[in-house]
Design a protein around this motif. Structure first.
Motif, PDB file in Angstrom:
ATOM      1  N   LEU A  71     -23.427  -1.920   7.139  1.00  0.00           N
ATOM      2  CA  LEU A  71     -22.431  -2.967   6.873  1.00  0.00           C
ATOM      3  C   LEU A  71     -21.442  -2.428   5.848  1.00  0.00           C
ATOM      4  N   GLU A  72     -20.152  -2.606   6.100  1.00  0.00           N
ATOM      5  CA  GLU A  72     -19.160  -2.330   5.060  1.00  0.00           C
ATOM      6  C   GLU A  72     -18.915  -3.660   4.368  1.00  0.00           C
ATOM      7  N   VAL A  73     -19.064  -3.653   3.068  1.00  0.00           N
ATOM      8  CA  VAL A  73     -18.929  -4.891   2.294  1.00  0.00           C
ATOM      9  C   VAL A  73     -17.600  -4.814   1.553  1.00  0.00           C
ATOM     10  N   ILE A  74     -16.694  -5.720   1.873  1.00  0.00           N
ATOM     11  CA  ILE A  74     -15.347  -5.661   1.285  1.00  0.00           C
ATOM     12  C   ILE A  74     -15.122  -6.868   0.381  1.00  0.00           C
ATOM     13  N   ILE A  75     -14.748  -6.563  -0.853  1.00  0.00           N
ATOM     14  CA  ILE A  75     -14.426  -7.605  -1.824  1.00  0.00           C
ATOM     15  C   ILE A  75     -12.923  -7.548  -2.066  1.00  0.00           C
ATOM     16  N   ARG A  76     -12.297  -8.721  -2.112  1.00  0.00           N
ATOM     17  CA  ARG A  76     -10.845  -8.770  -2.356  1.00  0.00           C
ATOM     18  C   ARG A  76     -10.523  -9.719  -3.502  1.00  0.00           C
ATOM     19  N   ASN A  77      -9.619  -9.272  -4.377  1.00  0.00           N
ATOM     20  CA  ASN A  77      -9.120 -10.116  -5.466  1.00  0.00           C
ATOM     21  C   ASN A  77      -7.677 -10.544  -5.235  1.00  0.00           C
ATOM     22  N   VAL A 123      -7.361  -4.391  -6.490  1.00  0.00           N
ATOM     23  CA  VAL A 123      -6.902  -5.305  -5.438  1.00  0.00           C
ATOM     24  C   VAL A 123      -8.052  -5.647  -4.499  1.00  0.00           C
ATOM     25  N   ASP A 124      -8.684  -4.611  -3.951  1.00  0.00           N
ATOM     26  CA  ASP A 124      -9.842  -4.799  -3.073  1.00  0.00           C
ATOM     27  C   ASP A 124     -10.601  -3.483  -2.978  1.00  0.00           C
ATOM     28  N   PHE A 125     -11.786  -3.524  -2.411  1.00  0.00           N
ATOM     29  CA  PHE A 125     -12.559  -2.290  -2.260  1.00  0.00           C
ATOM     30  C   PHE A 125     -13.674  -2.496  -1.247  1.00  0.00           C
ATOM     31  N   LYS A 126     -14.201  -1.360  -0.788  1.00  0.00           N
ATOM     32  CA  LYS A 126     -15.290  -1.360   0.197  1.00  0.00           C
ATOM     33  C   LYS A 126     -16.534  -0.751  -0.441  1.00  0.00           C
ATOM     34  N   LEU A 127     -17.662  -1.401  -0.264  1.00  0.00           N
ATOM     35  CA  LEU A 127     -18.930  -0.850  -0.760  1.00  0.00           C
ATOM     36  C   LEU A 127     -19.874  -0.638   0.407  1.00  0.00           C
ATOM     37  N   PRO A 131     -10.474   6.345  -5.027  1.00  0.00           N
ATOM     38  CA  PRO A 131      -9.197   5.856  -4.467  1.00  0.00           C
ATOM     39  C   PRO A 131      -9.207   5.843  -2.929  1.00  0.00           C
ATOM     40  N   ASP A 132     -10.250   6.412  -2.315  1.00  0.00           N
ATOM     41  CA  ASP A 132     -10.414   6.317  -0.859  1.00  0.00           C
ATOM     42  C   ASP A 132     -10.972   4.953  -0.461  1.00  0.00           C
ATOM     43  N   THR A 133     -11.698   4.328  -1.344  1.00  0.00           N
ATOM     44  CA  THR A 133     -12.416   3.102  -0.969  1.00  0.00           C
ATOM     45  C   THR A 133     -11.915   1.860  -1.722  1.00  0.00           C
ATOM     46  N   CYS A 134     -10.988   2.060  -2.658  1.00  0.00           N
ATOM     47  CA  CYS A 134     -10.465   0.936  -3.453  1.00  0.00           C
ATOM     48  C   CYS A 134      -8.954   0.870  -3.302  1.00  0.00           C
ATOM     49  N   ARG A 135      -8.383  -0.335  -3.309  1.00  0.00           N
ATOM     50  CA  ARG A 135      -6.929  -0.459  -3.504  1.00  0.00           C
ATOM     51  C   ARG A 135      -6.690  -0.682  -4.976  1.00  0.00           C
ATOM     52  N   LEU A 136      -5.905   0.215  -5.563  1.00  0.00           N
ATOM     53  CA  LEU A 136      -5.643   0.169  -7.003  1.00  0.00           C
ATOM     54  C   LEU A 136      -4.134   0.178  -7.209  1.00  0.00           C
ATOM     55  N   GLY A 152     -14.760   0.582  16.046  1.00  0.00           N
ATOM     56  CA  GLY A 152     -13.674   0.358  15.086  1.00  0.00           C
ATOM     57  C   GLY A 152     -14.075  -0.560  13.941  1.00  0.00           C
ATOM     58  N   ASP A 153     -15.329  -0.491  13.518  1.00  0.00           N
ATOM     59  CA  ASP A 153     -15.835  -1.281  12.377  1.00  0.00           C
ATOM     60  C   ASP A 153     -15.448  -2.770  12.479  1.00  0.00           C
ATOM     61  N   PRO A 154     -15.902  -3.477  13.524  1.00  0.00           N
ATOM     62  CA  PRO A 154     -15.457  -4.879  13.681  1.00  0.00           C
ATOM     63  C   PRO A 154     -15.979  -5.803  12.567  1.00  0.00           C
ATOM     64  N   ASP A 185      -3.611   4.771  -4.675  1.00  0.00           N
ATOM     65  CA  ASP A 185      -4.781   4.944  -3.800  1.00  0.00           C
ATOM     66  C   ASP A 185      -4.359   5.540  -2.465  1.00  0.00           C
ATOM     67  N   LYS A 186      -5.266   5.452  -1.507  1.00  0.00           N
ATOM     68  CA  LYS A 186      -5.065   6.057  -0.195  1.00  0.00           C
ATOM     69  C   LYS A 186      -3.879   5.462   0.570  1.00  0.00           C
ATOM     70  N   ASP A 187      -3.469   4.250   0.226  1.00  0.00           N
ATOM     71  CA  ASP A 187      -2.336   3.636   0.923  1.00  0.00           C
ATOM     72  C   ASP A 187      -1.075   4.495   0.816  1.00  0.00           C
ATOM     73  N   SER A 204      -4.352 -10.399  -2.092  1.00  0.00           N
ATOM     74  CA  SER A 204      -4.101 -10.159  -0.666  1.00  0.00           C
ATOM     75  C   SER A 204      -3.429  -8.802  -0.459  1.00  0.00           C
ATOM     76  N   ALA A 205      -3.875  -8.083   0.559  1.00  0.00           N
ATOM     77  CA  ALA A 205      -3.298  -6.782   0.923  1.00  0.00           C
ATOM     78  C   ALA A 205      -3.935  -6.349   2.243  1.00  0.00           C
ATOM     79  N   GLY A 206      -3.451  -5.249   2.781  1.00  0.00           N
ATOM     80  CA  GLY A 206      -4.080  -4.587   3.928  1.00  0.00           C
ATOM     81  C   GLY A 206      -4.354  -5.500   5.102  1.00  0.00           C
ATOM     82  N   SER A 207      -5.553  -5.389   5.655  1.00  0.00           N
ATOM     83  CA  SER A 207      -5.870  -6.121   6.887  1.00  0.00           C
ATOM     84  C   SER A 207      -5.941  -7.629   6.649  1.00  0.00           C
ATOM     85  N   PHE A 208      -6.208  -8.053   5.405  1.00  0.00           N
ATOM     86  CA  PHE A 208      -6.246  -9.489   5.104  1.00  0.00           C
ATOM     87  C   PHE A 208      -4.844 -10.081   5.261  1.00  0.00           C
ATOM     88  N   ALA A 209      -3.851  -9.402   4.668  1.00  0.00           N
ATOM     89  CA  ALA A 209      -2.470  -9.891   4.723  1.00  0.00           C
ATOM     90  C   ALA A 209      -1.983  -9.916   6.177  1.00  0.00           C
TER      91      ALA A 209
HETATM   92  P1  5GP Z   1      -8.548  -3.384   4.674  1.00  0.00           P
HETATM   93  O1  5GP Z   1      -9.532  -4.251   5.406  1.00  0.00           O
HETATM   94  O2  5GP Z   1      -7.492  -4.211   3.988  1.00  0.00           O
HETATM   95  O3  5GP Z   1      -7.977  -2.305   5.539  1.00  0.00           O
HETATM   96  O4  5GP Z   1      -9.374  -2.624   3.543  1.00  0.00           O
HETATM   97  C1  5GP Z   1      -9.925  -3.330   2.457  1.00  0.00           C
HETATM   98  C2  5GP Z   1     -10.475  -2.346   1.432  1.00  0.00           C
HETATM   99  O5  5GP Z   1     -11.628  -1.714   1.951  1.00  0.00           O
HETATM  100  C3  5GP Z   1      -9.510  -1.225   1.056  1.00  0.00           C
HETATM  101  O6  5GP Z   1      -9.663  -0.982  -0.341  1.00  0.00           O
HETATM  102  C4  5GP Z   1      -9.979  -0.023   1.863  1.00  0.00           C
HETATM  103  O7  5GP Z   1      -9.768   1.182   1.150  1.00  0.00           O
HETATM  104  C5  5GP Z   1     -11.464  -0.299   2.016  1.00  0.00           C
HETATM  105  N1  5GP Z   1     -11.946   0.116   3.343  1.00  0.00           N
HETATM  106  C6  5GP Z   1     -12.078  -0.648   4.450  1.00  0.00           C
HETATM  107  N2  5GP Z   1     -12.553   0.065   5.482  1.00  0.00           N
HETATM  108  C7  5GP Z   1     -12.745   1.317   5.015  1.00  0.00           C
HETATM  109  C8  5GP Z   1     -13.244   2.528   5.617  1.00  0.00           C
HETATM  110  O8  5GP Z   1     -13.624   2.590   6.795  1.00  0.00           O
HETATM  111  N3  5GP Z   1     -13.289   3.630   4.804  1.00  0.00           N
HETATM  112  C9  5GP Z   1     -12.888   3.593   3.503  1.00  0.00           C
HETATM  113  N4  5GP Z   1     -12.952   4.720   2.773  1.00  0.00           N
HETATM  114  N5  5GP Z   1     -12.431   2.470   2.917  1.00  0.00           N
HETATM  115  C10 5GP Z   1     -12.360   1.343   3.652  1.00  0.00           C
END
Ligand code: 5GP
Length: 236
Positions: free
Chosen positions: A89-95, A174-178, A196-201, A128-130, A211-213, A97-102
């Motif tokens: 499971l990819e666990v995403i926390i958001r503080n 902003v948000d991050f993936k754990l 910076p690959d896994t967090c929006r800063l 595609g990580d649904p 970050d990676k954006d 709005s950005a990225g796929s949420f927006a």
């Molecule tokens: P979003 O869903 O907006 O694309 O991503 C939300 C957050 O999770 C971002 O900080 C992004 O970097 C992280 N994230 C989501 N999916 C992945 C992934 O497959 N790999 C990595 N490294 N980060 C991810």
């Protein structure tokens, strides 16, 4: 400790066995991907930055009572971690709005939420990580209800610790993936990386992306962004 055969190679890391069955060595790569692997490149110094920053964050989190897989940094790019089986499971926390949420909800980036959100996606590249909810994860036996509750609690705690920490560096988290893993004795620990690959800063004052954006625009910019984060985290 002896580094033995390679067990796995992912997009950003290689994992090697050791002579201790409970420990593995992670070796961070400079390779970068964006848009689900459609855009590829090398970010000079990324592997070392992600290694050092992850270890710094894991140690900070351990001090605050969050169990992690971190054991010991071996070199610029290599770290010994506990061997875990990753909860898929990819666990995403958001503080904010950005990225796929927006995109998904048709709102602008930068809306500060009254409270953080949590979402899960199924860690599966072919699909595609649904996105999935906790009931789906339980139905697919990816984790038990108790494990999901524990993971959620740990993820929110990580958010509190990291949000405060980045605030002192004039950075918005902003948000991050754990990702979480289970050790041989069944304990759930924080695994993977925090970088910076896994967090929006974003810079708190200028809102510049650190970050990676940045990769979406230019490769040179992303190297600068990673170095800027490293400088703030480690003071160098
Ligand atoms: P979003 O869903 O907006 O694309 O991503 C939300 C957050 O999770 C971002 O900080 C992004 O970097 C992280 N994230 C989501 N999916 C992945 C992934 O497959 N790999 C990595 N490294 N980060 C991810």
């Amino acid at each position: 400790m002896q580094k033995k055969e390679q067990m796995y190679e992912g997009k950003a890391k290689k994992v090697f066995a050791t002579d201790d069955p409970n420990l593995v060595i992670v070796d961070y790569k400079d390779d970068a991907t964006a848009f689900n692997g459609e855009k590829k490149g090398t970010i000079v110094g990324k592997g070392a930055i992600n290694n050092v920053m992850s270890n710094h964050m894991f140690q900070l989190l351990e001090q605050q009572g969050v169990p992690t897989h971190f054991v010991e940094q071996l070199s610029e790019r290599e770290t010994v971690v506990k061997k875990v089986s990753i909860v898929p499971l990819e666990v995403i926390i958001r503080n904010i709005s950005a990225g796929s949420f927006a995109k998904r909800y048709g709102v602008e980036e930068g809306i500060v939420f009254d409270e953080p959100t949590v979402e899960f996606s199924y860690k599966n590249d072919d699909l595609g990580d649904p996105l999935m909810n906790a009931y789906h994860a339980i139905a697919l036996k990816l984790a038990t209800r108790e494990e999901i509750e524990q993971i959620k609690g740990m993820a929110f705690k990580v958010n509190e610790v990291m949000k405060q920490y980045f605030d002192t560096l004039n950075v918005l988290l902003v948000d991050f993936k754990l990702e979480f893993g289970k050790t041989a004795d069944g304990k759930i620990v924080l695994a993977d990386e925090i970088s910076p690959d896994t967090c929006r800063l974003w810079d708190k004052t200028t809102k510049e992306k650190l970050d990676k954006d940045r990769f979406r625009r230019d490769l040179g910019g992303v190297e600068e962004a990673y170095q800027e984060i490293m400088k703030r985290v480690l003071g160098k």
